[in-house]
Design a protein around this motif. Structure first.
Motif, mmCIF file in Angstrom:
data_model
loop_
_atom_site.group_PDB
_atom_site.id
_atom_site.type_symbol
_atom_site.label_atom_id
_atom_site.label_comp_id
_atom_site.label_asym_id
_atom_site.label_seq_id
_atom_site.Cartn_x
_atom_site.Cartn_y
_atom_site.Cartn_z
ATOM 1 N N GLU B 374 -39.994 -23.230 68.228
ATOM 2 C CA GLU B 374 -38.950 -22.508 68.945
ATOM 3 C C GLU B 374 -37.770 -22.286 68.003
ATOM 4 O OE1 GLU B 374 -38.568 -21.761 72.595
ATOM 5 O OE2 GLU B 374 -40.687 -21.615 72.080
ATOM 6 N N GLU B 377 -31.927 -23.971 69.290
ATOM 7 C CA GLU B 377 -30.937 -23.580 70.281
ATOM 8 C C GLU B 377 -29.552 -23.895 69.739
ATOM 9 O OE1 GLU B 377 -31.178 -24.541 74.248
ATOM 10 O OE2 GLU B 377 -33.230 -23.840 74.527
ATOM 11 N N ILE B 383 -27.345 -29.575 79.405
ATOM 12 C CA ILE B 383 -28.303 -29.199 80.440
ATOM 13 C C ILE B 383 -27.519 -29.071 81.737
ATOM 14 C CG2 ILE B 383 -30.451 -29.829 81.568
ATOM 15 C CD1 ILE B 383 -30.959 -31.756 79.331
ATOM 16 N N VAL B 453 -42.985 -32.422 80.895
ATOM 17 C CA VAL B 453 -42.647 -31.661 79.692
ATOM 18 C C VAL B 453 -42.703 -30.166 79.984
ATOM 19 C CG1 VAL B 453 -43.525 -31.010 77.428
ATOM 20 C CG2 VAL B 453 -43.302 -33.416 78.034
ATOM 21 N N PHE B 456 -39.626 -29.333 82.504
ATOM 22 C CA PHE B 456 -38.243 -29.503 82.102
ATOM 23 C C PHE B 456 -37.959 -28.993 80.698
ATOM 24 C CE2 PHE B 456 -38.789 -32.512 85.547
ATOM 25 C CZ PHE B 456 -37.695 -32.179 86.321
ATOM 26 N N TRP B 457 -38.976 -28.932 79.840
ATOM 27 C CA TRP B 457 -38.773 -28.370 78.506
ATOM 28 C C TRP B 457 -39.740 -27.218 78.291
ATOM 29 C CZ3 TRP B 457 -39.709 -33.932 76.541
ATOM 30 C CH2 TRP B 457 -38.590 -34.727 76.837
#
Lengths: 114, 517
Positions: B374, B377, B383, B453, B456-457
């Motif tokens: 990814e 970020e 969050i 996982v 939430f991710w």
């Protein structure tokens, strides 16, 4: 007499089980009804002593309790009948809802693949 | 005053029944009034059941004969430690589910609050009754309410799953009736305490008939509990039900286990058929374990977790002595609110996900896609609070169900295994159960870890779920109760051990029931 009742219950229960295992919802509903008739009869004969024994109480003679049918299973079977009525009605509603929502009367809500 | 207190067990049945009936007359559009009535009744029920637990300790059991008829002839309600605990669990789950439903679900269909209260009345009746036929009647009451709740919210998948659920449970109820009438026909009584006394007097020729009756009844209970060859309906029905209904259904599977414990220990002294319970429980555990590993949907994952907990309980009952049964009751008290909270959380979590994400996730797992790195970020973005609370609660519920430290699921499993291994010669079956329990914990970690996982991710964009305070609070409170059970594990375990000892030596219970004028 006992063999007649026993065979009657067996036929009802056997047909009920067979229908219960069928793929159409209406067959399942009828199967459950037949099964509940069989069970209700079964409960009644649990309190049934023997045939030809009428529960007459003669004046001056002390009644013999062994000659009477047991009243408790009759009370139980009334409860069981009422509950079976209610649940069958509920099942019929769900069956119609399922037919309306899925467009088929198969128990899985879709036709089995050929 | 003392006579009023003596009616406490009857009040826990009458209150939800009366409130449910009353709410049938309230117009369906007046949600506020219904919710207020229902919530206050549910809080009152919670208070009553706490009082019941507080009083249950004295001396063995607290017996109420309804209408003043003495025990073998009249109907009795018996509140001992185990049944009082079950009533409290039901009231707590009911309150949580009702609070949760106020946000949305109460508007998804008619008479939601009435159905929940009818269910609670049936549950409390089944937990407290002292005779078999009333057990049947209360079973039917709770089942009919649960049919309504399973259908709550409608929709094709829910109706299809409910149809199976209803048909299977109707058939099981018929078996229950056959069992009850056979046992009555042989022993001539329906009162459980009286049955235990009359069983030794049953002639040897009729003994087999009596045991067939007990077996038929046992099958009906084990269908509810979801034991292995009888429990295939459970994950589908629980996954399809709306979240508050599914949370309540957790206690329905425990009713089956409670009924097995009650009837089996009182009438048969926990002797006959112990192997069946032990190996059946282990098979259930293995089936649930495989299910947890292979579930693609969060709802099914939780459904299989219910099966795992049933398996552990049944196997522990079949294998263990009083100490193991005590630990099993503690496990029951912990896993019920834990699983209930899990079902509530799943619905909240799933709102964040795109439809079909479950299938995608597992396919991605299988083919190894979605692992491309990814882009970093931007640092420093917190969050969102809702997601953080949800994530923490989900992790808590998963730890609880998997039985990992530091939560009470671990304490329960540890106490159970310690009690089972506390012998000079440990049988092979116990080692097998030990391995299965540990493996089921591992499977739960893998299953929930994978699901967590992905939720939430996620690799793809996700929306923040719109969660209201009133929805997350009941789940957090249920988890908090489990946390409190961890902190107070000593007194709680003492209570459940006392309950188990009373179960294993039912003489005092029987005497108490038959002595009551």
């Amino acid at each position: 007499m006992e063999i007649v009742v026993a065979c009657g219950i067996a036929v009802l229960a056997g047909s009920g089980v067979w229908l219960l295992l069928r793929p159409r919802t209406f067959q399942v509903a009828i199967g459950l009804s037949l099964l509940s008739y069989a069970v209700n009869l079964f409960i009644v004969i649990m309190g049934w002593v023997r045939d030809g024994a009428a529960p007459f109480v003669q004046p001056g003679v002390l009644p013999d309790p062994a000659r009477f049918a047991d009243p408790l299973p009759q009370a139980l079977v009334l409860t069981a009948i009422v509950i079976a009525f209610a649940t069958t009605a509920l099942l019929l509603v769900v069956l119609l809802a399922s037919r309306g929502l899925t467009g088929t009367d198969h128990v899985d809500g879709r036709e089995a693949e050929e | 005053m003392s006579s009023l207190v003596a009616q406490l067990p009857a009040a826990t049945i009458a209150l939800p029944l009366a409130v449910a009936a009353l709410m049938l007359f309230v117009d369906e559009r007046r949600h506020g009034l219904k919710a207020a009535l229902s919530l206050s009744a549910s809080l009152a029920l919670l208070a009553l059941s706490v009082a019941l637990v507080a009083r249950a300790a004295a001396p063995v059991a607290h017996v109420t004969s309804l209408g003043g008829w003495p025990a073998p002839f009249g109907i009795v309600l018996v509140a001992d430690r185990l049944s009082a605990l079950m009533v409290l669990l039901a009231a707590a789950l009911g309150a949580a589910a009702l609070v949760f439903s106020v946000a949305r679900w109460q508007r998804a269909g008619p008479h939601f609050h009435s159905l929940v209260h009818f269910l609670l009345a049936g549950l409390n009746g089944a937990f407290l009754t002292g005779d078999l036929f009333n057990l049947f009647v209360f079973f039917e009451l709770l089942l009919v309410a649960s049919y309504g709740l399973a259908l709550h919210g409608s929709g094709a998948p829910r109706v299809a799953a409910s149809l199976h659920y209803i048909v299977i449970n109707l058939a099981a109820s018929l078996l229950f009736l056959v069992g009850v009438s056979l046992m009555y026909g042989v022993a001539g009584t329906l009162n459980m305490a009286d049955l235990a006394l009359r069983l030794p007097q049953v002639p040897a020729a009729d003994r087999a008939l009596f045991e067939i009756g007990a077996a038929a009844m046992g099958i009906a209970f084990l269908v509810k509990a979801g034991m292995w060859p009888l429990g295939f309906w459970l994950p589908a029905a629980y996954a399809a039900a709306s979240a508050p209904a599914a949370a309540l259904f957790v206690i329905l599977s425990k009713v089956g286990i409670y009924a097995v414990m009650r009837v089996w220990f009182i009438v048969f002294g926990g002797d006959a058929g112990a192997e069946l319970l032990a190996y059946g429980g282990m098979a259930t555990l293995a089936y649930g374990l495989a299910g947890v590993l292979s579930s693609q949907q969060l709802g099914r994952l939780a459904g299989f977790s219910v099966i795992v907990s049933s398996g552990i309980l049944l196997a522990a009952l079949g294998l263990g002595d009083a100490a193991a049964t005590g630990a099993a009751i503690y496990y029951l008290a912990v896993s019920t609110p834990g699983l209930g909270a899990l079902f509530l959380l799943i619905e909240l979590v799933e709102r964040a996900r795109a439809p079909g994400a479950d299938l995608l996730a597992v396919t991605a797992d299988a083919f190894g896609i979605g692992d491309e790195p990814e882009p970093e970020e931007e640092p420093g973005i917190a969050i969102p609070a809702a997601m953080a609370v949800l994530g923490l609660s989900f992790a808590g519920a998963a730890l609880l169900v998997a039985g990992l430290p530091p939560l009470s699921g671990f304490v329960a499993k540890f106490a159970l295994l310690a009690a089972l291994l506390d012998a000079d010669r440990v049988p092979v079956a116990v080692w097998a159960l030990l391995a299965l329990v540990l493996l089921s914990g591992l499977a739960a970690i893998i299953g929930f870890g994978r699901a967590g996982v992905r939720v939430f991710w996620p690799a793809q964009e996700r929306s923040i779920p719109r969660v209201r305070m009133i929805e997350i609070a009941p789940a957090v409170v249920l988890l908090g109760a489990c946390l409190a059970l961890t902190a107070a594990a000593g007194p709680a375990l003492r209570y459940t051990q006392d309950a188990a000892r009373a179960l294993h030596s039912p003489g005092a219970y029987i005497e108490e029931v038959l002595r009551t004028p």
